[in-house]
Scaffold this active site. Structure first.
Site, short mmCIF file in Angstrom:
data_model
loop_
_atom_site.label_atom_id
_atom_site.label_comp_id
_atom_site.label_asym_id
_atom_site.label_seq_id
_atom_site.Cartn_x
_atom_site.Cartn_y
_atom_site.Cartn_z
N TYR A 52 6.53 12.16 2.13
CA TYR A 52 7.68 12.27 3.59
C TYR A 52 9.08 12.00 4.15
O TYR A 52 8.94 11.57 4.68
CB TYR A 52 6.93 10.56 3.60
CG TYR A 52 5.48 9.70 3.66
CD1 TYR A 52 4.37 10.44 3.58
CD2 TYR A 52 5.21 8.21 3.13
CE1 TYR A 52 2.81 10.40 2.79
CE2 TYR A 52 3.67 8.00 2.96
CZ TYR A 52 2.86 9.07 2.61
OH TYR A 52 1.66 8.63 2.76
N HIS A 121 -1.42 12.99 -4.96
CA HIS A 121 -1.11 12.77 -3.00
C HIS A 121 -2.80 12.73 -2.11
O HIS A 121 -3.00 12.47 -1.25
CB HIS A 121 -0.15 13.33 -2.74
CG HIS A 121 0.50 12.59 -1.36
ND1 HIS A 121 1.05 12.12 -0.14
CD2 HIS A 121 -0.73 11.78 0.12
CE1 HIS A 121 0.96 11.87 0.67
NE2 HIS A 121 -0.03 11.84 1.28
P1 NDP Z 1 -1.01 2.10 10.34
O1 NDP Z 1 -2.37 2.32 10.65
O2 NDP Z 1 -0.26 1.63 9.66
O3 NDP Z 1 -0.20 2.64 12.11
C1 NDP Z 1 0.66 2.56 12.78
C2 NDP Z 1 1.02 3.05 13.52
O4 NDP Z 1 0.32 2.02 14.75
C3 NDP Z 1 2.21 3.28 14.58
O5 NDP Z 1 2.18 3.41 15.67
C4 NDP Z 1 2.95 1.73 14.79
O6 NDP Z 1 4.10 2.07 15.75
C5 NDP Z 1 1.46 0.99 14.81
N1 NDP Z 1 1.46 -0.64 15.06
C6 NDP Z 1 1.76 -0.72 13.82
N2 NDP Z 1 1.49 -2.21 14.16
C7 NDP Z 1 1.23 -2.39 15.16
C8 NDP Z 1 1.17 -4.05 15.87
N3 NDP Z 1 0.50 -4.68 14.91
N4 NDP Z 1 0.12 -3.58 17.24
C9 NDP Z 1 0.12 -2.23 17.75
N5 NDP Z 1 0.79 -1.18 17.50
C10 NDP Z 1 0.97 -1.43 15.60
O7 NDP Z 1 -0.50 3.74 10.73
P2 NDP Z 1 -0.31 5.09 9.49
O8 NDP Z 1 -1.22 5.58 9.85
O9 NDP Z 1 0.81 5.84 8.93
O10 NDP Z 1 -0.90 4.41 7.50
C11 NDP Z 1 -0.03 3.77 7.17
C12 NDP Z 1 0.53 3.92 6.36
O11 NDP Z 1 -0.64 4.19 4.97
C13 NDP Z 1 1.32 5.07 6.20
O12 NDP Z 1 2.28 4.34 6.68
C14 NDP Z 1 1.36 5.70 4.29
O13 NDP Z 1 2.41 4.90 3.89
C15 NDP Z 1 0.22 5.71 3.81
N6 NDP Z 1 0.19 6.41 4.75
C16 NDP Z 1 -1.03 7.70 3.61
C17 NDP Z 1 -1.86 8.50 3.74
C18 NDP Z 1 -2.49 9.31 2.14
O14 NDP Z 1 -2.78 10.55 2.75
N7 NDP Z 1 -2.51 8.89 0.72
C19 NDP Z 1 -2.12 9.11 5.07
C20 NDP Z 1 -1.74 8.63 5.78
C21 NDP Z 1 -0.91 7.34 5.37
P3 NDP Z 1 4.94 0.83 15.93
O15 NDP Z 1 5.70 1.99 14.76
O16 NDP Z 1 5.84 1.37 17.09
O17 NDP Z 1 4.82 -0.32 15.74
#
Ligand code: NDP
Length: 302
Positions: A52, A121
């Site tokens: 990241y 990862h």
């Molecule tokens: P999420 O499922 O956490 O969704 C994040 C998105 O949803 C952002 O656009 C955020 O916008 C929005 N959001 C968050 N909360 C709300 C809410 N209550 N209401 C409306 N919109 C909301 O996405 P990620 O794909 O980032 O996954 C979460 C985490 O998982 C990652 O950050 C990472 O740490 C991990 N991950 C791991 C992976 C792997 O390969 N191991 C791959 C992908 C993710 P805003 O910020 O504007 O609120």
């Protein structure tokens, strides 16, 4: 650990807090404030990765958050991840020695002496995959990681570890939400004591990764089809995000919501005033659409 948060067991000495704060797609500019705010509003679990490219600023946020919340390092669960390399991208897979060096480099960038969970990862190590896993077991023995696991591994990759007679991972972090439920993989993991950790729980939201460059393989059909969750959430008087996160926690998956918005951070942590009833859980169980969408370049387990 926060008193209000359930935990799930990873190994004899380690439990993971059910709701973690995700840090993917948080810029260096935002990371320190986002992470410290998350800790101050009550998160006791932070999910990071060298991939990241924000470990230094996430580490600064951890330090500031611990001070702000008046808690110690032992009160916080921190996950870090090895970038394993990927021959297909011209990035040589890490050897065992490089894996250990990488873990130490992540600890230095994060400003920590140990992590609570260290993951590979993705299963991109090719011929080095088992060597990388052996290195993680060494890292655990040395005390630099309290538990060790993998991410984006499918059953075949896990069976490779089993066939080598090595201890199985404590956890596998994978994309899990009602549209991607992976029942066969989850059953295999349950048989082998591998805890699921759910990422990208919020994929079904219309707000999920909407900004320019936040690529995903979400189909137009998916984008048009969010109403079932909205209707269900309204019945519990919660947001769609809370419903989707609670679906994970009720299945005993730790979840990792990412948000830059403090109100959403609080909302995403506030999952314990309602329970999704059996009828709605059964309905959501029928919504599986197969593989995930968070890795736009395709299934990372391939
Ligand atoms: P999420 O499922 O956490 O969704 C994040 C998105 O949803 C952002 O656009 C955020 O916008 C929005 N959001 C968050 N909360 C709300 C809410 N209550 N209401 C409306 N919109 C909301 O996405 P990620 O794909 O980032 O996954 C979460 C985490 O998982 C990652 O950050 C990472 O740490 C991990 N991950 C791991 C992976 C792997 O390969 N191991 C791959 C992908 C993710 P805003 O910020 O504007 O609120």
């Amino acid at each position: 650990m926060s008193a209000t948060q359930p935990t799930f067991t990873l190994n004899a000495n380690t439990a993971i807090s059910a709701v973690g704060f995700g840090t993917y797609l948080i810029s260096d500019e935002d990371a320190e404030t986002a992470v410290s705010t998350a800790i101050e509003v009550g998160y006791r679990h932070i999910d990071t990765a060298s991939g990241y490219q924000n470990e230094v600023t996430v580490g600064a946020g951890i330090k500031k958050g611990l001070q702000g919340a008046g808690i110690g390092r032992k009160d916080l669960f921190v996950t870090a991840k090895l970038w394993p390399g990927n021959l297909a991208w011209g990035d040589a897979p890490k050897t065992g020695a490089q894996t250990i060096e990488e873990c130490e480099a992540s600890l230095a960038r994060l400003g920590l002496d140990y992590v609570d969970l260290y993951l590979i990862h993705a299963p991109y190590g090719g011929d080095m995959r088992l060597e990388q896993w052996r290195a993680l077991l060494e890292i655990q023995k040395s005390g630099k990681a309290r538990s060790v696991g993998v991410s984006n591994f499918n059953q075949q990759h896990l069976e490779e570890i089993e066939a080598a007679g090595l201890p199985m991972p404590d956890a596998n972090q994978i994309e899990l939400h009602p549209w991607s439920q992976k029942p066969d993989l989850i059953a295999y993991m349950a048989e082998n004591g591998i805890a699921p950790i759910a990422y990208s729980s919020l994929v079904p939201l219309s707000t999920w990764r909407v900004e320019e460059g936040q690529d995903s393989a979400k189909t137009d059909q998916m984008k048009a089809d969010g109403s079932a969750f909205a209707t269900m959430a309204a019945n519990y008087n919660v947001s769609e995000a809370q419903l989707l996160l609670k679906w994970g926690v009720q299945n005993r998956y730790a979840v990792l919501p990412k948000s830059l918005n403090p109100d959403r951070m609080r909302q995403n942590l506030n999952l314990f005033s309602f329970i999704i009833d059996d009828v709605d859980m059964a309905r959501m169980a029928t919504m599986d659409r197969g593989e995930g969408v968070a890795w736009a370049s395709g299934d990372p387990s391939k």
